[in-house]
Design an enzyme around this catalytic site. Structure first.
Site, mmCIF file in Angstrom:
data_model
loop_
_atom_site.group_PDB
_atom_site.id
_atom_site.type_symbol
_atom_site.label_atom_id
_atom_site.label_comp_id
_atom_site.label_asym_id
_atom_site.label_seq_id
_atom_site.Cartn_x
_atom_site.Cartn_y
_atom_site.Cartn_z
ATOM 1 N N HIS A 1 4.037 6.637 5.724
ATOM 2 C CA HIS A 1 2.895 7.390 6.254
ATOM 3 C C HIS A 1 2.072 6.625 7.286
ATOM 4 C CE1 HIS A 1 0.540 5.253 3.078
ATOM 5 N NE2 HIS A 1 -0.495 5.460 3.884
ATOM 6 N N ASP B 1 -3.102 8.417 -0.919
ATOM 7 C CA ASP B 1 -3.473 7.341 0.001
ATOM 8 C C ASP B 1 -4.939 6.954 -0.206
ATOM 9 O OD1 ASP B 1 -3.531 5.609 2.225
ATOM 10 O OD2 ASP B 1 -4.113 7.244 3.567
ATOM 11 N N ASP C 1 -24.830 15.297 -24.145
ATOM 12 C CA ASP C 1 -23.425 15.718 -24.172
ATOM 13 C C ASP C 1 -22.558 14.823 -23.287
ATOM 14 O OD1 ASP C 1 -24.765 16.644 -21.963
ATOM 15 O OD2 ASP C 1 -23.586 18.475 -21.777
ATOM 16 N N HIS D 1 0.823 -1.221 0.000
ATOM 17 C CA HIS D 1 0.000 0.000 0.000
ATOM 18 C C HIS D 1 0.852 1.265 0.000
ATOM 19 C CE1 HIS D 1 -2.967 3.008 0.990
ATOM 20 N NE2 HIS D 1 -2.425 3.214 2.180
ATOM 21 N N GLU E 1 1.469 5.151 13.151
ATOM 22 C CA GLU E 1 0.194 4.656 13.686
ATOM 23 C C GLU E 1 0.306 3.215 14.148
ATOM 24 O OE1 GLU E 1 -2.945 4.986 10.892
ATOM 25 O OE2 GLU E 1 -2.143 6.834 10.046
ATOM 26 N N ASP E 2 1.012 2.394 13.366
ATOM 27 C CA ASP E 2 0.902 0.947 13.522
ATOM 28 C C ASP E 2 2.116 0.280 14.151
ATOM 29 O OD1 ASP E 2 -1.433 1.351 12.099
ATOM 30 O OD2 ASP E 2 -0.434 1.037 10.184
#
Length: 753
Positions: free
Chosen positions: A105, A172, A292, A81, A109-110
């Site tokens: 990024h 992302d 259109d 990712h 967090e992880d």
């Protein structure tokens, strides 16, 4: 056995705006990662220096190590990712700092990797970018909405410092939307809705039109899969049915332009599925009625060729009147430039054509991201960066004037849907405003102080109301007063987030000032009931009490009293208890007295609409928490129903000389004859009163009822008006009307209805 870190629990608040976008694909294990990173390196090697490519390799190594053992719902290793996000940025040719941040990024967090470690290895800028994209998962929020709003505020504040934050975030979200199929249906719809409401509009605001269209179509597919499939099949069928028309128009344009000595690249384009769906929904059309669905783009060498091409096309096919837009002379706020014209093609089919230069085309596709592609390009790119910078600075202004995140989110959402209204200042400067914007929005767009002080406006040299909606081409001149005085009614019609935020900010500050003044008067009254004057309360006692009550300063304490959040009696008693026995015993006896009401105290003191008391009426005050002091007539039915706790009532009286006028309602019953209304209005004017509103009731009988809302100074003034009305021969009955009661002073002539 490795634990998949990226799988949030169902109870965890999911950040709707996705600073961190808790990746929807986090899940269970699968096989090894392929060679996507090699493709990324090949892409960036074409425009980055070797040392920068080496830094990107280091960032990938750290990301792969940190995410080892984590997998997406699709079964891919999780590191695929961030690599995909970096690939999207490489397509925009962003610098190595942005690419490193994209690869890292999610690590804050992880994993256990900290911002300080990233700063040490890759520099402070990369660490700030990663932090700007990361969510606030360490903070407890009261609700999912609070978490959403606060994370969005954090992201936009980081974006205001460095626009690469939002470019990483959009890349992302784009990759997550491309691979959304692995997520359960309810989560797909939620993420798709967030994308349509926030991420796609931000992409559009930054000029990233390719991303904007892709996010819209992907979100449409996730939210309405059946409608998407039906429309997709219809589009594929239409390609075959309309191929002849499209080919004929393309060939005609490619033949005509060289005849005029113009070099151009011509290609057709389909409208996005979501834009077709939205047109069908908004205009209640079937697919066959949307003619259109195809457009044409003509890319020429320079600006002069754009206008020459326009003339050639208008000679080839008839233009539709009113369907020409010149975004070259007046670019959109996001930097977009092109000529737009709609032509009547073969078989009567309307065809939209966009004419632009190659540089304009690059900006139209990549918007602010094109800054990294054309760093040394011409002035138009500088203008684009300046426009983006102004918008980002306006976010900082909204941040400073919006006290809570939810209000900030509301204001920004308004500004994410800009319209196409272009107006002129008296000096000829062009300003872009959302469709439906008013003169007040224009005033705040010029400057906050101009907005605060505006009292009138001229639109195209004519005096107009401030609530007048502006149209493209209008020249607007704002007339200002010496002192700022925003009207709360403006909030009912302003369109821009800046105007709404600044008005609310000013009114809240003004309310605090007025509430503090009222609170001081209420506290003085309460202290006098204990036989003490405010001067006898020492600064030491005040300081001690403020610390105990956890209030910042005396002004905030007085404002709380004025807004009904604190009881004046309780505060007075607490202050007295802190005084020494000698000081308390030496108090000067002061007789009790009622709080005097002038009627001009502002928002801290409000006149109740249910009974509309005026000076001369017996009154009582009701403290309403958060709203200040509400003044009622003593016989108000609403007041009688709500008489409860003693502390919420305040003894009040009118001051002898009030400085404002008050609204009062009267009903006049008169004979139903021509000219009666004029006679009644004349008598009211003769008595020096203003008619605020008038309404009539007719039942086909000999009499009619006329309802007036008048502005009077006091009860004596009202009595003089009623006495004057009795002199009108046709008037049968006069009575004062209150919302909660039909009883009032009633004046009758001898004649009965």
């Amino acid at each position: 056995m490795p634990t998949p870190v990226k799988q949030p629990s169902p109870e965890a608040p999911v950040v709707a705006l996705g600073l961190a976008d808790n990746d929807p694909h986090a899940g269970n294990p699968a096989g090894p990662h392929g060679g996507d990173f090699d493709r990324l390196i090949g892409s960036i090697s074409a425009y980055l220096r070797e040392e920068d490519v080496h830094r990107v390799r280091d960032a990938y190594a750290l990301s792969a190590s940190a995410h080892a053992g984590q997998f997406r719902m699709s079964g891919e290793p999780y590191v695929s990712h961030p690599v995909a996000v970096a690939e999207i940025l490489a397509g925009w040719q962003l610098d190595s700092q942005a690419l490193c941040a994209a690869l890292l990024h999610d690590v804050m967090e992880d994993t256990d990797i900290t911002k300080e470690e990233i700063a040490e290895r890759f520099g402070k800028v990369v660490a700030e970018l990663v932090d700007g994209v990361s969510k606030l998962d360490k903070i407890e929020f009261q609700s999912k909405e609070d978490a959403q709003a606060e994370n969005f505020r954090k992201m936009l504040m980081a974006m205001a410092r460095d626009v690469r934050v939002i470019l990483i975030k959009l890349a992302d979200r784009t990759h997550n939307m491309r691979t959304l199929g692995s997520v359960r249906q309810d989560k797909q719809r939620r993420i798709a809705r967030e994308t349509l409401e926030i991420h796609a509009p931000i992409a559009n605001r930054l000029g990233l039109h390719a991303v904007y269209r892709e996010l819209q179509d992907l979100a449409f597919q996730a939210m309405y899969p059946l409608r998407y499939r039906v429309l997709d099949r219809a589009m594929k069928a239409a390609r075959g049915n309309r191929r002849e028309v499209v080919g004929k128009i393309t060939d005609a344009i490619r033949t005509r332009l060289p005849e005029r000595g113009l070099e151009a690249d011509v290609f057709g384009r389909e409208k996005s599925l979501y834009s077709i769906f939205r047109k069908m929904r908004d205009k209640h059309l079937t697919f066959s009625q949307v003619l259109d669905i195809y457009g044409f783009r003509v890319v020429v060498p320079d600006v002069a060729a754009c206008y020459l091409t326009l003339g050639a096309l208008h000679a080839l096919y008839k233009p539709v009147p009113g369907k020409f837009k010149d975004y070259i002379a007046i670019p959109k706020a996001n930097g977009y430039q092109s000529l737009h014209t709609t032509l009547i093609g073969p078989f009567g089919t309307p065809v939209e054509v966009q004419i632009r230069t190659s540089e304009m085309h690059q900006i139209a596709q990549n918007g602010v991201a094109s800054h990294w592609l054309y760093k040394d390009s011409e002035q138009s790119l500088d203008d684009l960066q300046a426009n983006t910078h102004r918008w980002l600075q306006s976010l900082l202004e909204l941040q400073s004037s919006a006290p809570d995140s939810a209000e900030f989110l509301e204001h920004v959402k308004i500004d994410l849907f800009p319209g196409e209204v272009y107006v002129f200042t008296p000096k000829g400067k062009i300003m872009s405003l959302p469709r439906g914007a008013t003169a007040v929005d224009f005033a705040y767009a010029v400057h906050t102080d101009v907005g605060h002080c505006c009292v009138a406006c001229r639109i195209n040299h004519e005096l107009m109301p401030l609530r007048s909606e502006l149209n493209s081409g209008d020249q607007v001149d704002i007339i200002t007063a010496t002192h700022p005085n925003p009207n709360p009614a403006w909030l009912g019609y302003v369109k821009t987030g800046k105007a709404r935020a600044q008005i609310r900010h000013f009114l809240k500050n003004m309310q605090v000032e007025e509430s503090a003044q009222l609170g001081e008067r209420l506290l003085t009254q309460a202290l006098r009931q204990f036989g003490v004057t405010p001067d006898e309360i020492s600064d030491v006692s005040w300081t001690h009490w403020l610390e105990t009550a956890d209030i910042r300063n005396r002004k905030d304490a007085l404002a709380d009293i004025g807004q009904g959040k604190s009881s004046a009696t309780f505060v007075a008693r607490s202050l007295l208890e802190l005084q020494t026995a000698r000081e308390a015993g030496s108090g000067i006896e002061v007789p009790e007295s009622a709080l005097l009401i002038r009627g001009s105290e502002g928002m801290a003191v409000q006149i109740a609409r249910c009974c509309q008391p005026i000076p001369g009426d017996p009154i009582v005050g009701q403290m309403r928490k958060g709203s200040g002091l509400m003044i009622h007539a003593h016989d108000c039915p609403t007041l009688r129903r709500n008489r409860k706790e003693g502390d919420q009532w305040v003894d009040v009286e009118w001051e002898r000389d009030t400085s404002r006028v008050f609204e009062v309602g009267i009903r006049v019953v008169s004979a139903n004859r021509p000219g009666v209304l004029a006679k009644v209005a004349f008598e009211i004017a003769e008595c020096g009163a203003n008619i605020q509103n008038v309404g009539m009731e007719e039942d086909g009988s000999l009499y009619t009822q006329i309802h007036f809302t008048l502005q009077v100074s006091d009860r004596v003034h009202l009595a003089r008006i009623m006495k004057g009305l009795r002199r009108v021969p046709e008037v049968v009955r006069i009575n004062r009307v209150r919302a909660g009661s039909e009883k009032a002073e009633e004046g009758r002539r001898g004649t009965q209805q």
